[in-house]
Every structure is written in C-alpha cells, then in structure tokens.
Design a protein around this motif. Structure first.
Motif, PDB file in Angstrom:
ATOM      1  N   UNK A 110       4.076   9.332   7.528  1.00  0.00           N
ATOM      2  CA  UNK A 110       4.669   8.612   6.391  1.00  0.00           C
ATOM      3  C   UNK A 110       5.971   9.281   5.975  1.00  0.00           C
ATOM      4  N   UNK A 111       5.963  10.606   5.956  1.00  0.00           N
ATOM      5  CA  UNK A 111       7.160  11.357   5.586  1.00  0.00           C
ATOM      6  C   UNK A 111       8.273  11.105   6.608  1.00  0.00           C
ATOM      7  N   UNK A 112       7.930  11.090   7.893  1.00  0.00           N
ATOM      8  CA  UNK A 112       8.924  10.874   8.948  1.00  0.00           C
ATOM      9  C   UNK A 112       9.494   9.447   8.883  1.00  0.00           C
ATOM     10  N   UNK A 113       8.673   8.488   8.494  1.00  0.00           N
ATOM     11  CA  UNK A 113       9.125   7.090   8.456  1.00  0.00           C
ATOM     12  C   UNK A 113       9.986   6.791   7.245  1.00  0.00           C
TER      13      UNK A 113
END
Length: 165
Positions: free
Chosen positions: A161-164
């Motif tokens: 989620x953080x990467x997206x």
C-alpha cells in the motif's frame, strides 16, 4: 491471555512440580507449530484449559496438569513415522508413558492425555475436561501457526500500500 499464567498462584501451584522437571523443560528444545516451542504450546494449552475447567466446574488441577503433559514427547512430529500408527495416534500414548515416569496420573489425567487428539483419532474423551483440552489444543495450534502468518501478510499488505501511494 497465556502470558499471565505466572501471576495465577492457584494455577502455578498445580503445575510447578511438573515444570521443575528436566523432562518438561526439554520441551523447549522442540518447535511445535512453526512459531512456538512445544513447552510454550503445552503451557498455553494447560493454562487456557485450566481456566475453562474452572468456569465449567471441572477438575481444574487435573486439567492443568494433563494439559501441560499432553505433548510430552521428544521427536519431530513432521518427520518421525511409526509402524504402529499415525503421529496423532502414537504421541498421546508416548506422552502418557513419559508423564508416568515423572508423576502419578489419575484416570482423568490419563484419559485427557490419551484422547486429546479426538477428531484426528476415533475415541472421544470420557470426561468434560478431556473435551476442554482437546478443543483448546486445536485452538492454540491454529493460533500459534496462523497469527504470525496473518501478521506477515498484514505487513506485506501495508508495504504494498505504501509503495502504491
């Protein structure tokens, strides 16, 4: 829930003689359900079963002691095979023999240990305390195996989620 067992004086009084033995302490050398030792698992089953036995007016002492001794065997259950039967059938019988070397077992304690694999084996427990240990054993096994997996999945999901974003 299990972390507070040391603070329960009644519970400790029931199992302290068993916990003091080398035979029970050796369980710390065996992995049980991926993320726990056999000793940790046995204490968890013992303490949670003890609390339920008290709640249902069962023999809390016998339940605590049999819960602690239910997996008193010293081999890797994932790799050891028996000609006489499956691990589910054999290990309770081995646990009873090992337990009888360190303490006198009541008929109730013996029945709890021998039949705690009911579901994977045919013969059901004779006493309510046996059903308690049987069900708590399954609950603890699932929790010990699943919770770390769920935690890892949630960490992975949070990282994605953080990467997206």
């Amino acid at each position: 829930m299990t972390e507070n067992w040391r603070d329960d004086e009644e519970y400790v009084s029931y199992i302290e003689d068993l916990l003091a033995t080398d035979e029970v302490q050796r369980l710390a050398n065996y992995t049980q359900h991926m993320n726990s030792t056999r000793l940790e698992h046995s204490i968890s089953v013992s303490y949670n079963s003890y609390k339920l036995a008290k709640q249902f007016n069962g023999d809390a002492r016998a339940t605590a002691r049999a819960g602690l001794l239910h997996d008193l065997f010293y081999y890797d259950w994932r790799t050891t095979k028996f000609d006489e039967g499956s691990h589910a059938y054999m290990h309770p019988r081995i646990a009873v023999k090992n337990a009888e070397k360190i303490t006198d077992l009541s008929d109730l304690e013996r029945d709890i240990i021998i039949k705690h694999m009911w579901g994977a084996t045919i013969t059901p427990p004779k006493y309510k305390e046996g059903y308690i240990v049987t069900m708590v054993d399954k609950y603890c096994a699932i929790k010990e195996a699943a919770v770390p997996l769920v935690d890892r999945f949630n960490s992975y999901k949070a990282r994605l989620k953080k990467e997206w974003n």
